[in-house]
Design an enzyme around this catalytic site. Structure first.
Site, mmCIF file in Angstrom:
data_model
loop_
_atom_site.group_PDB
_atom_site.id
_atom_site.type_symbol
_atom_site.label_atom_id
_atom_site.label_comp_id
_atom_site.label_asym_id
_atom_site.label_seq_id
_atom_site.Cartn_x
_atom_site.Cartn_y
_atom_site.Cartn_z
ATOM 1 C CG HIS B 56 -1.735 -1.197 1.414
ATOM 2 N ND1 HIS B 56 -2.602 -1.641 0.451
ATOM 3 C CD2 HIS B 56 -1.805 -2.094 2.433
ATOM 4 C CE1 HIS B 56 -3.200 -2.752 0.877
ATOM 5 N NE2 HIS B 56 -2.723 -3.048 2.074
ATOM 6 C CG HIS B 218 -6.007 -6.097 1.371
ATOM 7 N ND1 HIS B 218 -6.903 -5.464 2.213
ATOM 8 C CD2 HIS B 218 -4.780 -5.870 1.883
ATOM 9 C CE1 HIS B 218 -6.227 -4.880 3.191
ATOM 10 N NE2 HIS B 218 -4.951 -5.109 3.021
#
Lengths: 331, 331
Positions: B56, B218
């Site tokens: 991320h 995700h």
């Protein structure tokens, strides 16, 4: 074509509206397609204008601001800006001390900036062009005679911008811009192709396990296609090509590991780790690193490495304060 | 799988080496996988620790530095950090004033941070957790009970970090972190899937003309798959979902248009233009915009919009100086 756009014809104007809304310190003319520092023209300051096709953001519009460019002119995606547009930017930033044109070496850009410079000189604005041609991958490419201009443009815009900000005159600012270009080299690698919105199809096709070494920032052909390799080998290929052209041993360098638009930051840091290892192993010292997407090629996955052999003066100018949407520090 | 990596097992450690090499003001422990501010612990300052799965970036390691986090703990890609790792970070930043844990609401993260907090309390370190759960797309998802924590994490880390930097005590810093979370909402849209390196295959499959509304960071399922739409309609879907949950009319807002990793900046500005139009048309005022890739999902193409309803105090803390790899201004 899965792109976050409204319509291919509106890509540049919509993006300019977004840039204007997000950065009120810029004056953006969406008709003329000119992005100008809010405080331009500054009397007595050399004006810096750059530009080129859109699709490489934050280059160039994201580098307009204190300590870097005074104006940028975005063309259509991967298409040169037109002379009138460049002239409008030149006029808007002329504060009596002349204007530097920073031009990436693509035939259309060079011609259109030259024409704009002639028009500006008709209006008694002194213009000096500096052509950036740092890409060692190929001589003469799809859109270029000679070498392409790529990553070093960021170095030239930052360092020349810093000297102009502190009051350097036009010949000094042009000289430092040329010096940075001469001391810089780049090499890019594509892991995927790129799709120009108006075309709607990928510019080139890569096999599922292929990458292209020496890619251009518009998807122009590079040196060769090879099987996918580990990041360290990709970085080795890029730095070996740079080093063969401009030996790096014994130098203090500014190195940029630049994501091409579709490569996530975690992979850019993996590439930077490999680049730092490579440089240390070849006798070069990284004095200043820069990791991130600074010269992109729409959604192309890949990486470009750019290296500038620093001097103490270039390091000082690199470190000088900058406040733009794309680079910001020290102020 | 075309990724700029050396081997799937080395992704996180290689990226950490790159982060350490590029940012010498950070102390990076590649064994423990802890990223700490070089000047930590600061006596009397509340320590801020966050973390979560890698993939991320710049979240969270790129937000360690002056005015934001004191430490970050990256897990494997899309995998929670472990309690020992979180404990090591907590201990490293404890300057006697306690430690705030900023935890995105994923079950593994919440459990492991809780366990680390208990271990830290055994060492007489006071720990207060704040759970971020801003994603309005779904209740209960693949890895979550309740709402997922996504883009608002950037707001929480920045604003709580600013208050800690000026000397706020643990309860005040925790209170402002909770306030920011309560006043923030996010909604993400995927244009492509994402491939976890260790899996080697896309996490989900999208048809050639499909996008997923409400995607998780995700690749967890969102609300629905729909046909590709213009950027303005994608932005409308995101902001309508946010506004249904937290009415925006009459508010001054901080809005982030966040590229998910594979979306180029030009498209993010196109989305921002649409978001600015939408908000103006719905009676909200954008007081602070942020455009760029701040909470990514590897190479996923897509966009997340996050909105925080500001107060004068939150605006002041947002504007406070920050100096991290990922956010930097005012200093």
């Amino acid at each position: 074509m899965r792109k976050l756009i409204n319509a291919p014809a509106d890509v540049v104007s919509d993006a300019l509206r977004g840039l204007a809304a997000a950065h009120p310190f810029l004056r953006v003319d969406p008709e003329q397609r000119v992005i100008v520092r809010g405080d331009a023209p500054r009397t007595g300051k050399v004006g810096l204008v750059s530009g080129g096709g859109s699709g490489h953001e934050p280059l160039h519009g994201g580098f307009v601001g204190y300590g870097m460019l005074d104006a940028a002119v975005p063309g259509e995606v991967f298409t040169s800006p037109v002379p009138d547009q460049i002239l409008a930017a030149t006029t808007a930033v002329h504060g009596g001390a002349g204007v530097l044109h920073i031009v990436k070496n693509y035939t259309g850009d060079v011609l259109n900036f030259r024409m704009a410079a002639e028009l500006a000189e008709d209006e008694d604005i002194e213009v000096v062009p500096v052509v950036v041609n740092d890409d060692v991958a190929v001589e003469d490419s799809t859109y270029t005679a000679g070498r392409r201009g790529t990553g070093a443009t960021v170095f030239v815009e930052k360092i020349a911008g810093a000297l102009a900000e502190e009051g350097g005159d036009l010949s000094a600012v042009a000289a430092v811009a040329r010096e940075v270009n001469e001391r810089s080299r780049s090499f890019g690698v594509a892991l995927t192709s790129v799709t120009v919105p108006a075309a709607g199809e990928p510019t080139f096709e890569l096999g599922a396990d292929e990458i292209e070494l020496g890619i251009g920032i518009h998807g122009e052909p590079g040196r060769e296609r090879v099987k996918t390799m580990p990041a360290a080998e990709i970085v080795d290929a890029a730095l070996t090509a740079i080093d063969a052209d401009m030996p790096l041993s014994g130098s203090e360098v500014l190195v940029m590991v630049n994501g091409m638009g579709g490569t996530p930051l975690i992979e850019q840091y993996i590439a930077y780790a490999a680049a730092a290892d490579w440089l240390a192993g070849h006798g070069a010292t990284v004095a200043r690193p820069l990791v991130g997407p600074y010269v992109t090629s729409l959604e192309m996955a890949g990486v470009m490495i750019s290296v500038c052999r620093l001097t103490p003066e270039l390091t000082r100018l690199w470190d000088a304060p900058v406040e733009t949407p794309g680079l910001r520090w020290g102020r």
